[in-house]
Design a protein around this motif. Structure first.
Motif, PDB file in Angstrom:
ATOM      1  N   GLY A 118       0.781  -1.233   0.000  1.00 14.80           N
ATOM      2  CA  GLY A 118       0.000   0.000   0.000  1.00 14.80           C
ATOM      3  C   GLY A 118       0.812   1.282   0.000  1.00 14.80           C
ATOM      4  N   GLN A 119       2.150   1.184  -0.106  1.00 11.68           N
ATOM      5  CA  GLN A 119       3.001   2.375  -0.119  1.00 11.68           C
ATOM      6  C   GLN A 119       2.970   3.024  -1.501  1.00 11.68           C
ATOM      7  N   GLN A 120       2.614   4.302  -1.550  1.00  8.06           N
ATOM      8  CA  GLN A 120       2.541   5.015  -2.822  1.00  8.06           C
ATOM      9  C   GLN A 120       3.910   5.541  -3.239  1.00  8.06           C
ATOM     10  N   ASN A 121       4.104   5.611  -4.548  1.00 12.39           N
ATOM     11  CA  ASN A 121       5.353   6.106  -5.118  1.00 12.39           C
ATOM     12  C   ASN A 121       5.015   6.932  -6.351  1.00 12.39           C
ATOM     13  N   VAL A 122       5.733   8.022  -6.567  1.00  9.88           N
ATOM     14  CA  VAL A 122       5.559   8.798  -7.794  1.00  9.88           C
ATOM     15  C   VAL A 122       6.920   9.341  -8.202  1.00  9.88           C
ATOM     16  N   THR A 123       7.252   9.185  -9.491  1.00 10.87           N
ATOM     17  CA  THR A 123       8.592   9.527  -9.968  1.00 10.87           C
ATOM     18  C   THR A 123       8.524  10.100 -11.376  1.00 10.87           C
ATOM     19  N   VAL A 124       9.415  11.058 -11.649  1.00 12.95           N
ATOM     20  CA  VAL A 124       9.460  11.698 -12.961  1.00 12.95           C
ATOM     21  C   VAL A 124      10.144  10.774 -13.971  1.00 12.95           C
ATOM     22  N   PHE A 125       9.573  10.720 -15.177  1.00  7.51           N
ATOM     23  CA  PHE A 125      10.154   9.983 -16.300  1.00  7.51           C
ATOM     24  C   PHE A 125      10.112  10.870 -17.541  1.00  7.51           C
ATOM     25  N   SER A 126      11.151  10.744 -18.362  1.00  6.40           N
ATOM     26  CA  SER A 126      11.191  11.515 -19.612  1.00  6.40           C
ATOM     27  C   SER A 126      11.257  10.594 -20.825  1.00  6.40           C
ATOM     28  N   SER A 127      10.839   9.345 -20.647  1.00  7.26           N
ATOM     29  CA  SER A 127      10.981   8.361 -21.730  1.00  7.26           C
ATOM     30  C   SER A 127       9.666   7.747 -22.175  1.00  7.26           C
ATOM     31  N   VAL A 128       8.527   8.284 -21.714  1.00  6.36           N
ATOM     32  CA  VAL A 128       7.239   7.724 -22.137  1.00  6.36           C
ATOM     33  C   VAL A 128       7.048   7.971 -23.634  1.00  6.36           C
TER      34      VAL A 128
ATOM     35  N   THR B 190       1.969  -5.359  -8.941  1.00  2.61           N
ATOM     36  CA  THR B 190       0.525  -5.076  -9.025  1.00  2.61           C
ATOM     37  C   THR B 190      -0.022  -5.042 -10.440  1.00  2.61           C
ATOM     38  N   GLY B 191       0.840  -4.770 -11.424  1.00  2.00           N
ATOM     39  CA  GLY B 191       0.388  -4.708 -12.809  1.00  2.00           C
ATOM     40  C   GLY B 191      -0.340  -3.429 -13.168  1.00  2.00           C
ATOM     41  N   VAL B 192      -0.332  -2.449 -12.265  1.00  2.30           N
ATOM     42  CA  VAL B 192      -1.093  -1.213 -12.473  1.00  2.30           C
ATOM     43  C   VAL B 192      -0.202  -0.009 -12.199  1.00  2.30           C
ATOM     44  N   TYR B 193      -0.337   1.033 -13.033  1.00  2.00           N
ATOM     45  CA  TYR B 193       0.379   2.286 -12.786  1.00  2.00           C
ATOM     46  C   TYR B 193      -0.346   3.424 -13.504  1.00  2.00           C
ATOM     47  N   THR B 194       0.040   4.642 -13.190  1.00  2.00           N
ATOM     48  CA  THR B 194      -0.558   5.795 -13.849  1.00  2.00           C
ATOM     49  C   THR B 194       0.530   6.652 -14.479  1.00  2.00           C
ATOM     50  N   ILE B 195       0.169   7.337 -15.544  1.00  2.00           N
ATOM     51  CA  ILE B 195       1.059   8.307 -16.184  1.00  2.00           C
ATOM     52  C   ILE B 195       0.353   9.655 -16.140  1.00  2.00           C
ATOM     53  N   ASN B 196       1.040  10.656 -15.601  1.00  2.00           N
ATOM     54  CA  ASN B 196       0.447  11.975 -15.387  1.00  2.00           C
ATOM     55  C   ASN B 196       1.334  13.050 -16.002  1.00  2.00           C
ATOM     56  N   HIS B 197       0.743  13.926 -16.812  1.00  2.00           N
ATOM     57  CA  HIS B 197       1.531  14.960 -17.460  1.00  2.00           C
ATOM     58  C   HIS B 197       1.958  16.036 -16.461  1.00  2.00           C
ATOM     59  N   ILE B 198       3.219  16.436 -16.555  1.00  2.00           N
ATOM     60  CA  ILE B 198       3.735  17.529 -15.728  1.00  2.00           C
ATOM     61  C   ILE B 198       3.356  18.858 -16.373  1.00  2.00           C
ATOM     62  N   HIS B 199       2.847  19.772 -15.559  1.00  2.00           N
ATOM     63  CA  HIS B 199       2.485  21.095 -16.080  1.00  2.00           C
ATOM     64  C   HIS B 199       3.233  22.170 -15.307  1.00  2.00           C
ATOM     65  N   LYS B 200       3.113  23.402 -15.771  1.00  2.00           N
ATOM     66  CA  LYS B 200       3.954  24.507 -15.311  1.00  2.00           C
ATOM     67  C   LYS B 200       4.008  24.645 -13.795  1.00  2.00           C
ATOM     68  N   SER B 201       2.870  24.550 -13.129  1.00  2.00           N
ATOM     69  CA  SER B 201       2.821  24.874 -11.702  1.00  2.00           C
ATOM     70  C   SER B 201       3.415  23.793 -10.801  1.00  2.00           C
ATOM     71  N   ILE B 202       3.751  22.612 -11.351  1.00  2.00           N
ATOM     72  CA  ILE B 202       4.305  21.547 -10.501  1.00  2.00           C
ATOM     73  C   ILE B 202       5.702  21.124 -10.935  1.00  2.00           C
ATOM     74  N   ILE B 203       6.357  21.873 -11.799  1.00  2.00           N
ATOM     75  CA  ILE B 203       7.647  21.457 -12.353  1.00  2.00           C
ATOM     76  C   ILE B 203       8.673  21.165 -11.256  1.00  2.00           C
ATOM     77  N   GLU B 204       8.844  22.072 -10.302  1.00  2.00           N
ATOM     78  CA  GLU B 204       9.883  21.879  -9.294  1.00  2.00           C
ATOM     79  C   GLU B 204       9.601  20.668  -8.411  1.00  2.00           C
ATOM     80  N   ASP B 205       8.345  20.501  -7.995  1.00  2.00           N
ATOM     81  CA  ASP B 205       8.004  19.334  -7.188  1.00  2.00           C
ATOM     82  C   ASP B 205       8.153  18.053  -7.995  1.00  2.00           C
ATOM     83  N   ALA B 206       7.759  18.096  -9.263  1.00  2.00           N
ATOM     84  CA  ALA B 206       7.888  16.908 -10.114  1.00  2.00           C
ATOM     85  C   ALA B 206       9.357  16.517 -10.250  1.00  2.00           C
ATOM     86  N   HIS B 207      10.223  17.504 -10.449  1.00  2.00           N
ATOM     87  CA  HIS B 207      11.645  17.197 -10.614  1.00  2.00           C
ATOM     88  C   HIS B 207      12.233  16.609  -9.336  1.00  2.00           C
ATOM     89  N   HIS B 208      11.748  17.053  -8.183  1.00  2.00           N
ATOM     90  CA  HIS B 208      12.300  16.557  -6.923  1.00  2.00           C
ATOM     91  C   HIS B 208      12.027  15.067  -6.727  1.00  2.00           C
TER      92      HIS B 208
END
Length: 205
Positions: free
Chosen positions: A39-49, A79-97
């Protein structure tokens, strides 16, 4: 300037990484969300989708070698499940972190201002307010023997998108939502639509 293969080997490490990572051009900027079996959530930036095909609707992305723990990859395989979410202007710094290496017991949602969003029947977290959110099902993987990376292929299960960026023909005008792209490893840009062109057919000679 010209760099031969031999030249690349002799370059300072960071210079070579920046050069090779940026020479392919602008890349997609996405956050991939997963949940472990515990049940531990994880979210990470990718530039290869990347788009694989439309019917069935397949997308791929590359994972770096699993010689060290890769939380995103491990969670997807569990789990076989994941999400892909587009990065937009207002979250760039948090997304990069999210590229920072945290212990698997720490969720990147807890150390950034990114907000987890759970939708019905999907155990993997979406990134709230992302203008394009994709629910993905793991299909297969292809090891790349030349460098140990892994191409992960998934099938789109649901597309959640801001209605105001959908054109009449189904095209998503991402520039309307200030969706970012990545140049190299650490540079974010906001592309602007210059022109849409018609489907091209051979000219009569």
């Amino acid at each position: 300037m010209t760099f031969s293969k031999a030249d690349l080997k002799e370059l300072e490490h960071l210079y070579r990484i920046n050069l090779v990572n940026s020479c392919s051009g602008f890349k997609s900027a996405n956050l991939i969300g997963t949940t472990s079996k515990s049940g531990q959530q994880n979210v990470t930036v990718f530039s290869s989708v990347t788009h694989i095909g439309s019917n069935p609707p397949l997308l791929g992305f590359f994972c770096r070698p699993t010689t060290v723990i890769r939380h995103t990859y491990n969670n997807i395989k569990e789990t076989g499940v994941y999400t892909i979410n587009h990065i937009h202007k207002s979250i760039i710094e948090d997304a990069h972190h999210t590229s920072a290496s945290y212990d698997e017991t720490i969720s990147e949602f807890d150390v950034t201002n990114l907000t987890s969003e759970i939708k019905e029947n999907c155990i993997a977290p979406f990134v709230k307010d992302s203008p394009v959110q994709l629910e993905m099902k793991f299909i297969t993987e292809y090891p790349i023997k030349e460098n140990g990376t892994i191409l992960v292929i998934g099938e789109i299960q649901h597309i959640h998108v801001n209605q105001d960026i959908i054109e009449a023909d189904g095209f998503l005008n991402l520039s309307k939502a200030n969706v970012a792209s990545i140049n190299g490893l650490d540079t974010y840009l906001l592309p602007v639509v210059e022109k849409r062109l018609d489907y091209q057919r051979p000219k009569s000679l």
